[in-house]
Motif scaffolding. Sequence first.
Motif, mmCIF file in Angstrom:
data_model
loop_
_atom_site.group_PDB
_atom_site.id
_atom_site.type_symbol
_atom_site.label_atom_id
_atom_site.label_comp_id
_atom_site.label_asym_id
_atom_site.label_seq_id
_atom_site.Cartn_x
_atom_site.Cartn_y
_atom_site.Cartn_z
ATOM 1 N N ASP A 22 -64.078 -33.163 4.232
ATOM 2 C CA ASP A 22 -62.793 -32.394 3.830
ATOM 3 C C ASP A 22 -62.966 -32.009 2.276
ATOM 4 N N VAL A 23 -63.888 -32.740 1.510
ATOM 5 C CA VAL A 23 -63.886 -32.531 0.140
ATOM 6 C C VAL A 23 -65.366 -32.834 -0.111
ATOM 7 N N LEU A 24 -65.990 -32.019 -0.930
ATOM 8 C CA LEU A 24 -67.235 -32.284 -1.586
ATOM 9 C C LEU A 24 -67.299 -32.474 -3.123
ATOM 10 N N ILE A 25 -67.959 -33.668 -3.596
ATOM 11 C CA ILE A 25 -68.000 -33.688 -5.044
ATOM 12 C C ILE A 25 -69.659 -33.692 -5.317
ATOM 13 N N CYS A 26 -69.860 -32.805 -6.191
ATOM 14 C CA CYS A 26 -71.281 -32.690 -6.687
ATOM 15 C C CYS A 26 -71.431 -32.035 -8.290
ATOM 16 N N TYR A 36 -65.512 -29.702 -5.435
ATOM 17 C CA TYR A 36 -65.484 -30.376 -6.972
ATOM 18 C C TYR A 36 -66.771 -30.424 -7.482
ATOM 19 N N GLY A 37 -66.831 -29.441 -8.311
ATOM 20 C CA GLY A 37 -68.523 -29.351 -8.879
ATOM 21 C C GLY A 37 -68.384 -29.871 -10.390
ATOM 22 N N GLY A 38 -69.485 -29.878 -10.693
ATOM 23 C CA GLY A 38 -69.712 -30.127 -12.395
ATOM 24 C C GLY A 38 -69.485 -31.582 -12.512
ATOM 25 N N VAL A 39 -69.548 -32.277 -11.489
ATOM 26 C CA VAL A 39 -69.144 -33.934 -11.822
ATOM 27 C C VAL A 39 -70.574 -34.653 -11.891
#
Length: 259
Positions: A182-186, A205-208
């Motif tokens: 459902d969500v991508l963190i990268c 949710y990028g730039g993490v």
Amino acid sequence: MPRPTKCRRVCYFPEVLEFSPTGAVSGEPIVLTFDELETIRLIDKENLSQEECGAQLGVGRTTAQKIYETARKKIADALVLGLALKIEGGEFQLCSGSTDFCYKKDCIKRQIQKEYKTEKGANIMRIAVTYENGNIFQHFGHTEQFKLYDIEDGKVIKTELIDTNGSGHGALAGVLSAVKADVLICGGIGGGAQMALAENGIKLYGGVSGNADEAVNAFVAGNLAFNPDVHCEHHDHEHGGETHICGDHGCGHGHCGNH
């Protein structure tokens, strides 16, 4: 009354969405749709016949031939006239790997569906994180692993590592769709991959950076620091500095006449 257009099945999004020749003449860029590009890839690069291309797209041979001829004419015009070429739009849906027909017997999306038991309940959110040695890997398209986190009632109830087997940017979005993320963190991510995530309904949710587990805990707590305008430095050069983000296309968004 004309027959509704049937969605064409596209394997993955291209990593480069625009080509501009040095010293290009002024004029509107030529637009090549994603399904048109797919026929070029399947016939000219993968050496499929027009009949095989049609089966892969989910259309008949005659339709595949017409799409291919249109695509070749557009590319010829761009080269001969010195115009920029953009890839966007079209009547298509991104393949999730569940189709019975696929010319690639080693399709990573099909392998993922067979290998990983990723069923989840209706109340579970599944978060995927680009992963390397406990941290968030910073280049989405080169990540070798995702770590999956199942969230229920604000708590992590399950984690699992999956291998990507060297899939590229657009194909990785299909992998995430196959595991029902459902969500991508990268970290950094290119425009084509962002578009592919949007097509699959996966929130980005990028730039993490930093520890993957801590980032997920921060997300659950509602205080994850991320960059809504994230881009990939590698792709800035290829895209002329633009980040292409679009979730307003394809079959999943009602643009096909048979929906």
